[in-house]
Design an enzyme around this catalytic site. Structure first.
Site, PDB file in Angstrom:
ATOM      1  NE  ARG A 153      -2.089  16.093  38.081  1.00 26.55           N
ATOM      2  CZ  ARG A 153      -2.177  15.834  36.804  1.00 26.55           C
ATOM      3  NH1 ARG A 153      -2.528  16.784  35.960  1.00 26.55           N
ATOM      4  NH2 ARG A 153      -1.929  14.629  36.353  1.00 26.55           N
ATOM      5  CG  HIS A 165       1.568  16.716  26.765  1.00 32.06           C
ATOM      6  ND1 HIS A 165       0.493  15.978  27.187  1.00 32.06           N
ATOM      7  CD2 HIS A 165       1.745  16.412  25.457  1.00 32.06           C
ATOM      8  CE1 HIS A 165       0.050  15.252  26.186  1.00 32.06           C
ATOM      9  NE2 HIS A 165       0.792  15.495  25.119  1.00 32.06           N
ATOM     10  CB  ILE A 166       2.006  21.427  31.930  1.00 33.29           C
ATOM     11  CG1 ILE A 166       0.716  22.185  31.585  1.00 33.29           C
ATOM     12  CG2 ILE A 166       2.846  22.191  32.950  1.00 33.29           C
ATOM     13  CD1 ILE A 166      -0.295  22.240  32.717  1.00 33.29           C
ATOM     14  CB  SER A 167       5.149  17.488  32.650  1.00 30.43           C
ATOM     15  OG  SER A 167       4.335  16.483  32.072  1.00 30.43           O
ATOM     16  CE1 TYR A 174       1.207  17.532  34.730  1.00 28.50           C
ATOM     17  CE2 TYR A 174       1.277  16.666  36.969  1.00 28.50           C
ATOM     18  CZ  TYR A 174       1.168  16.461  35.610  1.00 28.50           C
ATOM     19  OH  TYR A 174       1.039  15.189  35.115  1.00 28.50           O
ATOM     20  CG  ASN A 227      -2.738  19.170  28.805  1.00 27.96           C
ATOM     21  OD1 ASN A 227      -2.689  17.936  28.753  1.00 27.96           O
ATOM     22  ND2 ASN A 227      -2.040  19.863  29.687  1.00 27.96           N
ATOM     23  CB  ALA A 255      -4.302  10.478  32.260  1.00 25.16           C
ATOM     24  NE  ARG A 304       5.569  13.337  34.575  1.00 23.88           N
ATOM     25  CZ  ARG A 304       4.292  13.633  34.821  1.00 23.88           C
ATOM     26  NH1 ARG A 304       3.625  14.415  33.977  1.00 23.88           N
ATOM     27  NH2 ARG A 304       3.692  13.159  35.888  1.00 23.88           N
ATOM     28  CD  GLU A 308      -0.491  15.495  21.998  1.00 22.86           C
ATOM     29  OE1 GLU A 308      -0.230  15.231  20.796  1.00 22.86           O
ATOM     30  OE2 GLU A 308      -0.387  14.673  22.911  1.00 22.86           O
ATOM     31  N   PRO A 360      -8.559  15.401  32.247  1.00 24.81           N
ATOM     32  CG  PRO A 360      -8.253  13.105  32.404  1.00 24.81           C
ATOM     33  CD  PRO A 360      -8.557  14.194  31.418  1.00 24.81           C
ATOM     34  CG  ASN A 361      -6.458  14.091  37.524  1.00 24.20           C
ATOM     35  OD1 ASN A 361      -7.192  14.098  38.508  1.00 24.20           O
ATOM     36  ND2 ASN A 361      -6.192  12.990  36.846  1.00 24.20           N
TER      37      ASN A 361
HETATM   38  C1  DHK Z   1      -1.021  16.177  32.112  1.00 24.92           C
HETATM   39  C2  DHK Z   1      -1.459  15.041  32.721  1.00 24.92           C
HETATM   40  O1  DHK Z   1      -2.518  15.058  33.509  1.00 24.92           O
HETATM   41  C3  DHK Z   1      -0.733  13.764  32.564  1.00 24.92           C
HETATM   42  O2  DHK Z   1      -1.598  12.654  32.677  1.00 24.92           O
HETATM   43  C4  DHK Z   1       0.048  13.707  31.282  1.00 24.92           C
HETATM   44  C5  DHK Z   1       0.046  16.183  31.114  1.00 24.92           C
HETATM   45  C6  DHK Z   1       0.918  14.939  31.139  1.00 24.92           C
HETATM   46  C7  DHK Z   1       0.828  17.485  31.131  1.00 24.92           C
HETATM   47  O3  DHK Z   1       2.047  17.471  31.256  1.00 24.92           O
HETATM   48  O4  DHK Z   1       0.197  18.533  30.991  1.00 24.92           O
HETATM   49  O5  DHK Z   1       0.837  12.542  31.262  1.00 24.92           O
END
Ligand code: DHK
Length: 145
Positions: free
Chosen positions: A19, A101-103, A24, A75, A78, A108, A99, A11-12
């Site tokens: 965003r 994660h971009i961040s 990101y 990825n 959330a 965080r 797995e 999601p997102n």
């Molecule tokens: C992306 C999200 O949408 C967050 O909910 C995760 C992750 C981190 C990312 O860093 O790609 O906490």
């Protein structure tokens, strides 16, 4: 023959580019897809790239990967921090999982520090921006040799 990698985005992640760019970055999901396809060409992988805002859809795609994919890059967004269903699906299909994660989730909020998916992943990459997808695909290619 090229190995098939299912690249899943939760999601997102369709909002990338708009965003929270300080977290990101400026790249869009289309940019990430192009990056993955280019990496696929370099590392000899066939890429099936998808995104969903729905947990159940991600679970279904993971289930369908059995017999069609050789590995899964995910990825989970959330859902990393909440989804036992995605964890169970990944465990059920028993394919190699990377797995991403971009961040840097460890820098965080505390609720981002735990990922259910990490327990079923052979490796986790976080904090390298979208480059993490390429790094994970290189690692996946090695894993699938
Ligand atoms: C992306 C999200 O949408 C967050 O909910 C995760 C992750 C981190 C990312 O860093 O790609 O906490």
């Amino acid at each position: 023959m090229a190995k098939n990698v299912l690249v899943l985005n939760g999601p997102n992640l369709n909002m990338l580019g708009k965003r929270e760019p300080a977290i990101y970055g400026a790249q869009t999901l289309a940019d990430v897809e192009a990056l993955c396809r280019a990496a696929g060409t370099v590392f000899g992988l066939s890429i099936d790239f998808r995104q969903s805002n729905y947990e159940g859809e991600l679970v279904t795609w993971i289930q369908e990967a059995l017999g069609t994919a050789d590995g899964i890059l995910i990825n989970p967004g959330a859902y990393s921090h909440t989804s036992v269903a995605i964890y169970d699906a990944l465990k059920a299909v028993a394919l190699p999982v990377a797995e991403v994660h971009i961040s840097n989730i460890h820098q965080r909020e505390a609720f981002r520090h735990h990922s259910y998916v990490s327990a079923v992943a052979f490796g986790v990459i976080c904090g390298f921006g979208t480059l993490g997808y390429r790094l994970a695909l290189e690692a996946m290619a090695e894993k699938l040799k």
